[in-house]
Scaffold this motif. Structure first.
Motif, PDB file in Angstrom:
ATOM      1  N   TRP A  84       0.951  -1.098   0.030  1.00 49.98           N
ATOM      2  CA  TRP A  84       0.143   0.114   0.066  1.00 49.98           C
ATOM      3  C   TRP A  84       0.718   1.150   0.038  1.00 49.98           C
ATOM      4  O   TRP A  84       0.385   2.126  -0.790  1.00 49.98           O
ATOM      5  N   SER A  85       1.890   1.109   0.800  1.00 44.82           N
ATOM      6  CA  SER A  85       2.961   2.390   0.624  1.00 44.82           C
ATOM      7  C   SER A  85       3.411   2.603  -0.448  1.00 44.82           C
ATOM      8  O   SER A  85       3.835   3.903  -1.092  1.00 44.82           O
ATOM      9  N   GLY A  88      -0.296   1.617  -3.646  1.00 42.96           N
ATOM     10  CA  GLY A  88      -1.668   1.240  -3.409  1.00 42.96           C
ATOM     11  C   GLY A  88      -2.793   2.259  -3.587  1.00 42.96           C
ATOM     12  O   GLY A  88      -3.626   2.258  -4.529  1.00 42.96           O
ATOM     13  N   LEU A  89      -2.512   3.683  -3.294  1.00 48.36           N
ATOM     14  CA  LEU A  89      -3.279   4.763  -3.295  1.00 48.36           C
ATOM     15  C   LEU A  89      -3.399   5.106  -4.953  1.00 48.36           C
ATOM     16  O   LEU A  89      -4.439   5.235  -5.535  1.00 48.36           O
ATOM     17  N   ARG A  90      -2.186   4.995  -5.716  1.00 45.96           N
ATOM     18  CA  ARG A  90      -2.076   5.181  -6.868  1.00 45.96           C
ATOM     19  C   ARG A  90      -2.990   4.359  -8.015  1.00 45.96           C
ATOM     20  O   ARG A  90      -3.334   4.406  -8.838  1.00 45.96           O
ATOM     21  N   ILE A  92      -5.425   2.376  -6.731  1.00 48.30           N
ATOM     22  CA  ILE A  92      -6.971   2.820  -6.688  1.00 48.30           C
ATOM     23  C   ILE A  92      -7.312   3.945  -7.654  1.00 48.30           C
ATOM     24  O   ILE A  92      -8.218   3.952  -8.250  1.00 48.30           O
ATOM     25  N   GLY A  93      -6.420   4.998  -7.284  1.00 43.52           N
ATOM     26  CA  GLY A  93      -6.805   6.226  -8.204  1.00 43.52           C
ATOM     27  C   GLY A  93      -6.816   5.753  -9.667  1.00 43.52           C
ATOM     28  O   GLY A  93      -7.462   6.507 -10.743  1.00 43.52           O
TER      29      GLY A  93
END
Length: 430
Positions: A84-85, A88-90, A92-93
């Motif tokens: 996730w670090s 992960g957010l990228r 999902i984005g």
């Protein structure tokens, strides 16, 4: 024969087959057949809702089953903090960006009907999507690729993933239905089969999401593990009181626990399916199935009703897929073979009785029992059959080398026999 008596007789016969397996071949095998029979019955129930009640020819069943399996990973596996670090957010984005591009494309087409604008949005959106996605995915898959290499899940109880599997399959079915349900039945079959292959290909290749062909092992379980039971003094004492050793007792305990949970889900779904079938909604769906033109003339929105039942049936298949992956304890994307297992589920529906929910359940148990037993008894049967032939003869060697195909041959023969002598299935629609 009275339909009620016929139903009880056939279900009693299947129960006798499973009990006989336990007595003659061991209760471990009998419980394996029972548990997968329960899962198969749920899959068959979902397909029967689409075909038997609404007349939708969906051969993309394995795609929705695979989404149910993916739901187990996304819901119950613990998250991987390092992945996730790393991205992960990228990642999902990127998914959100892809959905936004598709939404913008549809809206642009509806409002302008300008194909060049639509093409431009798709090209620009695809480039932006890959620019965001690729670095994120590479970073995620680089995190301990031998052990993880994916984001993991939410770490929730595994039973919750059964409901998530239904929701995930229902969402995919809604998207597919909005585009494919306007097609004629044969084209719908081709479209759903192709989409099923696409879903399975995504599971095989998107390692950051499902680990792909590396598989996900050691999934959480809703029942204790055998080794934990074998180390429990209280369980060992209770097993001894039944004259069982800890290893056998723990195996039977786990399988019985799964069977009770699966049976509870099947009963709930069967009751709901029966209530729906006997309701005004069920009568309307059968009227649409039998004569779409007349149903449209009476003011029924046939396309919407088809979409409705397509989503419901797919959701049931998604629940079954999540249950099957929970039972296996691992996700193997390569094990989802659309042509092979979709054929098997359709045989269950046709043999059991299309349009009859109890028939679909009966077909799920009976066909799965035969599917397992042919593999167990097939080699012995072929050896006995070819015994009179001389050693070294071409025919004898050919038959013995082809024993692995006896499953499909047996299913084909059963289907032909049932269609010849009971065209509407063992439990016909009333």
């Amino acid at each position: 024969m009275n339909p009620t008596v016929r139903t009880f007789t056939l279900f009693g016969f299947v129960a006798l087959l499973i009990v006989g397996t336990g007595i003659l071949q061991g209760w471990d095998l009998a419980l394996v057949i029972l548990n997968m029979g329960l899962v198969s019955a749920i899959m068959s129930l979902g397909v029967n809702l689409q075909w038997g009640i609404a007349g939708l020819f969906n051969v993309g069943v394995m795609g929705f089953v695979a989404l149910g399996g993916l739901a187990v990973v996304l819901t119950s596996v613990a998250p991987v903090p390092d992945a996730w670090s790393a991205g992960g957010l990228r990642a999902i984005g990127a998914l959100v960006l892809g959905a936004a591009v598709m939404t913008a494309t549809v809206m642009a087409w509806k409002r302008t009907r300008n194909k060049w604008l639509v093409i431009a949005i798709l090209i620009v959106g695809f480039v932006l999507y890959r620019m965001v996605r690729d670095p994120a995915v590479d970073a995620i898959e680089a995190v301990d690729p031998a052990g993880t290499g994916f984001l993991g899940g939410l770490g929730l109880p595994v039973v919750f993933s059964w409901f998530v599997g239904g929701l995930l399959a229902a969402g995919a079915a809604w998207i597919i239905g909005k585009t494919a349900l306007g097609l004629r039945s044969d084209y719908l079959a081709i479209a759903t089969l192709g989409i099923s292959e696409i879903i399975i290909a995504i599971l095989k290749n998107e390692e950051w999401l499902s680990r792909g062909v590396k598989n996900v092992n050691g999934l959480p379980r809703p029942v204790p593990r055998e080794i934990d039971l074998q180390n429990d003094p209280g369980f060992i004492e209770k097993a001894a009181s039944f004259g069982l050793d800890p290893v056998s007792a723990s195996t039977l305990y786990v399988k019985i626990s799964y069977g009770l949970m699966f049976a509870a889900v099947l009963i709930v779904l069967l009751v709901l399916a029966q209530l729906a079938l006997n309701s005004p909604w069920g009568r309307m769906m059968r009227a649409i199935r039998d004569n779409e033109v007349s149903a449209r003339a009476m003011g029924k929105d046939v396309t919407f009703r088809h979409l409705q039942v397509f989503v419901l049936g797919s959701a049931i298949c998604g629940i079954a897929g999540a249950m099957m992956t929970t039972l296996d304890g691992l996700l193997i994307p390569t094990s989802y073979q659309p042509l092979r297992y979709t054929f098997l589920i359709w045989v269950m529906v046709i043999v059991g009785g299309s349009g009859n929910n109890l028939g679909a359940v009966l077909g799920g148990f009976l066909i799965w029992f035969l599917w397992v037993q042919v593999e167990v008894l097939g080699p012995s049967f072929m050896t006995a059959l070819t015994q009179p032939l001389p050693d070294g003869s071409f025919l004898k060697e050919h038959l013995r080398d082809s024993v692995q195909h006896m499953r499909l041959l047996t299913m084909g023969v059963i289907l032909l026999v049932v269609l010849r002598f009971s065209p509407r299935g063992l439990l016909p629609e009333r």
